[in-house]
Design an enzyme around this catalytic site. Structure first.
Site, PDB file in Angstrom:
ATOM      1  N   LYS A  37      50.594  46.003  44.650  1.00 16.24           N
ATOM      2  CA  LYS A  37      49.399  45.541  45.297  1.00 16.24           C
ATOM      3  C   LYS A  37      49.092  44.059  44.569  1.00 16.24           C
ATOM      4  O   LYS A  37      49.472  43.620  43.584  1.00 16.24           O
ATOM      5  CB  LYS A  37      48.197  46.541  44.963  1.00 16.24           C
ATOM      6  CG  LYS A  37      47.786  46.706  43.671  1.00 16.24           C
ATOM      7  CD  LYS A  37      46.686  47.796  43.579  1.00 16.24           C
ATOM      8  CE  LYS A  37      46.059  47.744  42.232  1.00 16.24           C
ATOM      9  NZ  LYS A  37      44.854  48.784  42.219  1.00 16.24           N
ATOM     10  N   ARG A 138      34.722  56.217  41.919  1.00 16.08           N
ATOM     11  CA  ARG A 138      35.219  55.212  42.770  1.00 16.08           C
ATOM     12  C   ARG A 138      35.497  55.222  44.238  1.00 16.08           C
ATOM     13  O   ARG A 138      34.668  54.990  44.988  1.00 16.08           O
ATOM     14  CB  ARG A 138      36.157  54.216  41.984  1.00 16.08           C
ATOM     15  CG  ARG A 138      36.528  52.863  42.367  1.00 16.08           C
ATOM     16  CD  ARG A 138      37.560  52.386  41.850  1.00 16.08           C
ATOM     17  NE  ARG A 138      38.912  52.755  41.895  1.00 16.08           N
ATOM     18  CZ  ARG A 138      39.822  52.446  41.135  1.00 16.08           C
ATOM     19  NH1 ARG A 138      39.934  51.344  40.536  1.00 16.08           N
ATOM     20  NH2 ARG A 138      40.996  52.804  41.403  1.00 16.08           N
ATOM     21  N   TYR A 290      35.063  16.100  31.272  1.00 18.86           N
ATOM     22  CA  TYR A 290      33.763  16.412  31.752  1.00 18.86           C
ATOM     23  C   TYR A 290      32.770  16.575  30.411  1.00 18.86           C
ATOM     24  O   TYR A 290      33.032  17.318  29.544  1.00 18.86           O
ATOM     25  CB  TYR A 290      33.650  17.420  32.898  1.00 18.86           C
ATOM     26  CG  TYR A 290      34.217  16.957  34.205  1.00 18.86           C
ATOM     27  CD1 TYR A 290      33.767  16.084  34.928  1.00 18.86           C
ATOM     28  CD2 TYR A 290      35.289  18.095  34.746  1.00 18.86           C
ATOM     29  CE1 TYR A 290      34.131  15.670  36.003  1.00 18.86           C
ATOM     30  CE2 TYR A 290      35.890  17.359  36.023  1.00 18.86           C
ATOM     31  CZ  TYR A 290      35.143  16.472  36.741  1.00 18.86           C
ATOM     32  OH  TYR A 290      35.791  15.996  37.856  1.00 18.86           O
ATOM     33  N   MET A 338      39.481  21.143  37.618  1.00 23.62           N
ATOM     34  CA  MET A 338      39.613  22.070  38.772  1.00 23.62           C
ATOM     35  C   MET A 338      41.212  21.849  38.984  1.00 23.62           C
ATOM     36  O   MET A 338      41.852  22.908  39.321  1.00 23.62           O
ATOM     37  CB  MET A 338      39.063  21.527  40.185  1.00 23.62           C
ATOM     38  CG  MET A 338      39.733  22.362  41.419  1.00 23.62           C
ATOM     39  SD  MET A 338      38.722  21.633  42.919  1.00 23.62           S
ATOM     40  CE  MET A 338      37.205  22.467  42.416  1.00 23.62           C
TER      41      MET A 338
END
Length: 398
Positions: A37, A138, A290, A338
């Site tokens: 998964k 859950r 930054y 980013m």
């Protein structure tokens, strides 16, 4: 095809070796539901699933129908379990792609029964696995305060003639917490649940519980085998992170504990790489990135890497993490952007544009593991691996 110089290498050999170690650890008394998964924990399910299937993995576990369809395309014969249930509109795809759903809500049964009728399936021809909640709170039918909800769901299942209960599962909340004095309380709840299911007239083929920790450490393994044997079922355990080369950090009676592994260790399957795309030298007093969080105290040689937080580089590594270049460690300097990261290569001789850089993996005598990154960023290794974004190509290697 144009590609940025950022990629992750997925080692087939290491994945296969890890799977074989887990199969050996199961000692022939249990089967494995190999978890692929979350895109195989960020390793690319379409690369990893066929390796596992070809190695003999009978079952693969995915989260949802979309993941199941993707794995089915590359593993046409393997059993695929949808471990997080289904939602409205998905039941037809379950049947079409021969997926096995986990159920616990009444509406799961209703959706599947209606779809089975619509496809003209014969009675007892659509297998389902029932999840029971033995203490994680859950997903799964609640059993912590008795079996009334379970019995009611079984009655509803009996009234859905096209469905067949072939598996029963639960999920342990603290599989890596071991104890020499106290049994896992969820085991006792699971025994009670299995007895109730047998009394109700169901005979599942599979009982499954336990993850990588259960297989490797083993305190619950033998007890689960006994529960399955008494029920006339086969035990299945669900390895996840260990397939990809990492093992839980165990505690026993509150203290760190390393379980015996017969001298065998798991090898990380993923190596994350990039290249230096630009170099510059700044002088004392100049800042980087930054908000100028780094200011050079001396002449400093910098290398630019085309990987940032949009690729999965956790921003908390800014000013704390390292990368590997030319066999040396180079500190991350300033804030991770980013799309880019700057590293200080002042102490690394001969760095050139195009040099390979390791973000996760080994180079020379140094290594950076997903655990190292997790420790620096206050998270877990699962998140580090899953956070490597889809725009980073996964490349199969031996």
């Amino acid at each position: 095809m144009f590609t940025r110089p950022v990629w992750a290498e997925i080692s087939r050999r290491r994945l296969l070796a890890n799977y074989e170690k887990l199969r050996k650890a199961a000692s022939g008394h249990a089967d494995l539901l190999s978890i692929v998964k979350a895109n195989a924990y960020g390793h690319d399910a379409r690369l990893c699933a066929p390796v596992l299937s070809d190695a003999g993995a009978r079952w693969l576990g995915v989260t949802c129908v979309l993941e199941g369809i993707a794995v089915r395309q590359v593993c046409p014969e393997t059993e695929i379990l949808l471990v997080s249930g289904i939602w409205s509109g998905e039941a037809d795809a379950v049947i079409k792609h021969k997926l096995t759903p986990v159920v616990w809500e009444p509406y799961h049964l209703d959706l599947l029964e209606e779809a089975a009728k619509g496809h003209g399936m014969p009675p007892q021809s659509l297998p389902v696995h029932l999840e029971v909640d033995t203490g994680m709170s859950r997903q799964g039918v609640r059993t912590v305060h008795g079996t009334d909800d379970l019995v009611a769901l079984l009655h509803r299942l009996d009234a859905r003639p096209h469905l067949k209960l072939t598996g029963v599962m639960t999920h342990f909340s603290s599989a890596s917490t071991l104890s020499s004095t106290q049994e896992n309380p969820q085991l006792a709840a699971f025994r009670t649940v299995v007895d109730a299911i047998l009394i109700a007239g169901h005979r599942p083929d599979w009982l499954h519980a336990g993850n990588s920790a259960t297989i490797v450490a083993g305190p619950d393994r033998e007890k689960l085998i006994a529960i399955a044997s008494k029920a006339g079922a086969r035990l299945m355990m669900r390895p996840g992170i260990s397939l990809y080369g990492y093992v839980d950090r165990f505690t026993c009676n509150g203290e760190p504990f390393t379980p015996p592994q017969d001298g065998q260790s798991f090898e990380p399957v993923l190596t994350w790489k990039t290249r230096a795309t630009s170099l510059r030298t700044i002088q004392a007093g100049e800042s980087v990135g930054y908000d100028g969080t780094f200011t050079a105290r001396r002449e400093t040689r910098l290398a630019l890497l085309p990987a940032g937080y949009a690729d999965g580089m956790n921003r908390l590594l800014s000013g704390r993490g390292h990368v590997l270049i030319r066999g040396h460690r180079a500190p991350i300097t300033g804030r991770i952007s980013m799309d880019q990261t700057v590293v200080d290569v002042s102490e690394v001789p001969g760095v050139c544009v195009g040099d390979e850089v390791v973000l996760i993996g080994s180079m020379g005598n140094h290594s950076i593991s997903a655990w190292d990154i997790a420790d620096l960023t206050g998270t877990i290794v699962w998140e580090v691996l899953c956070a490597i974004s889809a725009r980073v190509p996964r490349v199969a290697v031996n």
